[in-house]
Design an enzyme around this catalytic site. Structure first.
Site, mmCIF file in Angstrom:
data_model
loop_
_atom_site.group_PDB
_atom_site.id
_atom_site.type_symbol
_atom_site.label_atom_id
_atom_site.label_comp_id
_atom_site.label_asym_id
_atom_site.label_seq_id
_atom_site.Cartn_x
_atom_site.Cartn_y
_atom_site.Cartn_z
ATOM 1 C CD GLU A 100 -8.305 0.736 2.468
ATOM 2 O OE1 GLU A 100 -7.305 0.124 2.022
ATOM 3 O OE2 GLU A 100 -8.484 0.943 3.676
ATOM 4 N NE ARG A 160 -2.063 2.148 3.557
ATOM 5 C CZ ARG A 160 -2.771 2.801 4.482
ATOM 6 N NH1 ARG A 160 -4.070 2.558 4.615
ATOM 7 N NH2 ARG A 160 -2.196 3.660 5.292
ATOM 8 C CG ASP A 175 -7.114 3.989 2.886
ATOM 9 O OD1 ASP A 175 -8.160 4.554 2.519
ATOM 10 O OD2 ASP A 175 -6.991 3.430 3.994
ATOM 11 N NE ARG A 223 -9.613 -2.102 3.501
ATOM 12 C CZ ARG A 223 -8.685 -2.403 4.410
ATOM 13 N NH1 ARG A 223 -8.210 -3.623 4.509
ATOM 14 N NH2 ARG A 223 -8.227 -1.470 5.243
ATOM 15 C CD GLU A 225 -10.433 1.604 7.063
ATOM 16 O OE1 GLU A 225 -9.585 0.956 6.438
ATOM 17 O OE2 GLU A 225 -10.197 2.679 7.625
ATOM 18 C CD1 TRP A 227 -7.819 12.633 9.752
ATOM 19 C CD2 TRP A 227 -8.289 10.491 10.205
ATOM 20 N NE1 TRP A 227 -6.638 11.966 9.905
ATOM 21 C CE2 TRP A 227 -6.893 10.648 10.179
ATOM 22 C CE3 TRP A 227 -8.836 9.224 10.471
ATOM 23 C CZ2 TRP A 227 -6.004 9.597 10.433
ATOM 24 C CZ3 TRP A 227 -7.970 8.172 10.701
ATOM 25 C CH2 TRP A 227 -6.559 8.352 10.683
ATOM 26 C CD GLU A 258 -4.792 -2.453 6.765
ATOM 27 O OE1 GLU A 258 -6.005 -2.640 6.968
ATOM 28 O OE2 GLU A 258 -4.260 -1.334 6.808
ATOM 29 C CG HIS A 303 -8.536 7.323 5.604
ATOM 30 N ND1 HIS A 303 -9.065 7.961 6.699
ATOM 31 C CD2 HIS A 303 -8.149 6.109 6.044
ATOM 32 C CE1 HIS A 303 -8.975 7.170 7.762
ATOM 33 N NE2 HIS A 303 -8.419 6.022 7.381
ATOM 34 C CE1 TYR A 335 -5.263 6.687 7.246
ATOM 35 C CE2 TYR A 335 -4.768 6.150 4.954
ATOM 36 C CZ TYR A 335 -5.019 5.755 6.259
ATOM 37 O OH TYR A 335 -5.013 4.438 6.563
HETATM 38 C C1 CS2 Z 1 -6.750 2.528 7.679
HETATM 39 C C2 CS2 Z 1 -6.722 2.527 9.174
HETATM 40 O O1 CS2 Z 1 -5.741 0.408 7.754
HETATM 41 C C3 CS2 Z 1 -6.366 1.204 7.067
HETATM 42 O O2 CS2 Z 1 -6.655 1.023 5.901
HETATM 43 O O3 CS2 Z 1 -7.766 3.119 7.015
HETATM 44 O O4 CS2 Z 1 -5.407 2.871 9.537
HETATM 45 C C4 CS2 Z 1 -7.705 3.472 9.889
HETATM 46 O O5 CS2 Z 1 -7.346 4.773 9.673
HETATM 47 C C5 CS2 Z 1 -7.661 3.152 11.356
HETATM 48 O O6 CS2 Z 1 -8.016 1.827 11.554
HETATM 49 C C6 CS2 Z 1 -8.586 4.053 12.156
HETATM 50 O O7 CS2 Z 1 -8.625 3.640 13.479
HETATM 51 MG MG MG Z 2 -8.238 2.145 5.208
#
Ligand code: CS2
Ligand code: MG
Length: 405
Positions: free
Chosen positions: A239, A150, A213, A286, A265, A405, A342, A215, A162
């Site tokens: 992602e 990633r 990602d 995810r 996620e 975020w 992951e 995000h 991020y």
């Molecule tokens: C992220 C995470 O792993 C990922 O893909 O998006 O780091 C996410 O930001 C955290 O789990 C938030 O607690």
């Molecule tokens: Mg993520």
């Protein structure tokens, strides 16, 4: 098999660098199991939910009735779903599967149908404050054996993007004090992201699976434009292109791009991805065992996804505990439509608090052959790291508007 009863259950909250919520369940035949209920930034809500509302109902129950206990905690509460509830149910579910596999004297994956593959392919996180630093990080992770990578990078004019280390600390999204504020610019990101991915693709060739990602920060049409601009670089997945609660948004993205999409996620239920899967709007789901109701519910999500050629790509950040990681590896090994897992390695201190049987070797992980899910908690050591209030950062646009975020 001899009848057994749950005779004790307790919540352990520990902070070896970051907070983890663990449920430990003990049975009348002298076996115990552990489950992860960590919800980054809201840990004590899950702890109280378990302590005050779940544990009193668990005592005296038959630990072997995992599905019935799941239904009892889900339907029986009347108030269904939500991250706190589902993390609490997940903690119970993981602990009960751990107990059942220990009673059967088998590694958990055997109870789940046995292995569908030899080991679990994982992807690592790489990042940099600029493109040359990112390229170094990718090279380093390839050397460690990772087969999929990633990539994230600071953006000119957006230093706190991020996925990038903050100052000289490793990338760890949780800080003490009130939430840290970061500044975000979508136009700057959309301008930079294709250049970053192109640089990695050019240096490392066409065969390296690359993930990225976004995000949750884009609107559907921005996400569509990004997916389109990345098509030539053949991502493994893009992602969280847009906030995940708007399932219909993915229809628009899908109409414009063939870049594979991953999301979920933050999902906690099969209903969060029902439309995404049945309309084939995504390629990878995810959700994690901890945030989506444990092994029982994730198996249901994976079976449903399999009907539509959607594969799994379980969330595995450092903000779920090694218990989730261990249990996920048993799930990954046994699920037919596995995609990728992951892997963000935990700190040495966290690994010490949670001794585990799982291993990493040359880009692959394996849950190990210990009976149960193979992860434990050292309670004495855990007690040395009391809970600290910590939060994820928040993001604002350059004009001060609160953003995702
Ligand atoms: C992220 C995470 O792993 C990922 O893909 O998006 O780091 C996410 O930001 C955290 O789990 C938030 O607690
Ligand atoms: Mg993520």
């Amino acid at each position: 098999m001899q009848e057994s009863k749950i005779i004790d259950a307790k919540v352990i909250v520990t902070c070896p660098g970051r907070n983890f919520v663990t449920l430990k369940i003990a049975t009348s035949d002298g076996i115990y199991g552990v489950g992860d209920g960590t919800l980054n930034g809201r840990e004590l809500a899950v702890s109280a939910y378990l302590q005050e509302h779940v544990i009193p109902c668990l005592l005296g129950r038959d630990p072997d009735r995992i599905e019935d206990t799941w239904q009892y905690l889900y339907r029986g509460a009347y108030w269904r779903r939500g991250p706190v509830t589902m993390a609490a149910i997940a903690a119970v579910d993981m602990a009960l599967w751990d107990i059942k596999a220990k009673r059967a004297n088998m590694p958990l994956y055997q109870l789940l149908g046995g292995r569908c593959r030899e080991h679990v392919t994982v992807y690592s996180h790489t990042n940099g404050h600029d493109i040359p630093e990112l390229l170094d990080s990718v090279a380093k992770h390839i050397e460690l054996g990772y087969k999929a990578i990633r990539v994230q990078c600071a953006i000119p004019g957006v230093p706190d993007a991020y996925g990038v280390p903050h100052g000289d600390k490793p990338y760890e999204p949780a800080d003490s004090g009130i939430p840290r504020e970061e500044v975000w610019s979508t136009p700057k990101y959309l301008n930079f992201a294709p250049k970053m991915i192109e640089a990695v693709r050019t240096k490392f060739g066409p065969d390296l699976p690359l993930l990225h990602d976004a995000h949750h920060r884009l609107t559907p049409i921005e996400a569509a434009a990004l997916g389109k601009s990345l098509e030539d670089f053949r991502l493994f997945w893009l992602e969280d292109a847009t906030p995940a609660e708007d399932q219909q948004a993915f229809r628009l993205i899908r109409q414009h791009t063939t870049t594979p999409l991953a999301v979920g996620e933050v999902f906690n239920s099969i209903f969060d991805c029902q439309q995404l899967i049945s309309e084939r709007l995504i390629d990878y789901i995810r959700a994690s065992l901890t945030h989506a109701g444990g092994i029982t519910h994730m198996r249901r999500i994976a079976s449903f996804a399999d009907l539509y050629s959607v594969r799994t790509g379980c969330h595995g950040p450092t903000d779920v505990s090694p218990i989730c990681m261990g249990a996920a590896l048993h799930f990954d090994l046994s699920v037919p439509n596995f995609g990728i897992q992951e892997h963000m390695p935990h700190s040495a201190q966290t690994d010490e608090v949670f001794p585990h049987a799982y291993t990493f070797n040359n880009g692959y992980m394996h849950p190990g052959e210990r009976s149960g899910h193979g992860v434990d908690i050292d309670e004495k050591l855990a007690a040395r790291f009391p809970h600290k209030r910590m939060y994820l950062p928040i993001a604002r646009l350059e004009d001060g508007t609160l953003h995702n975020w």
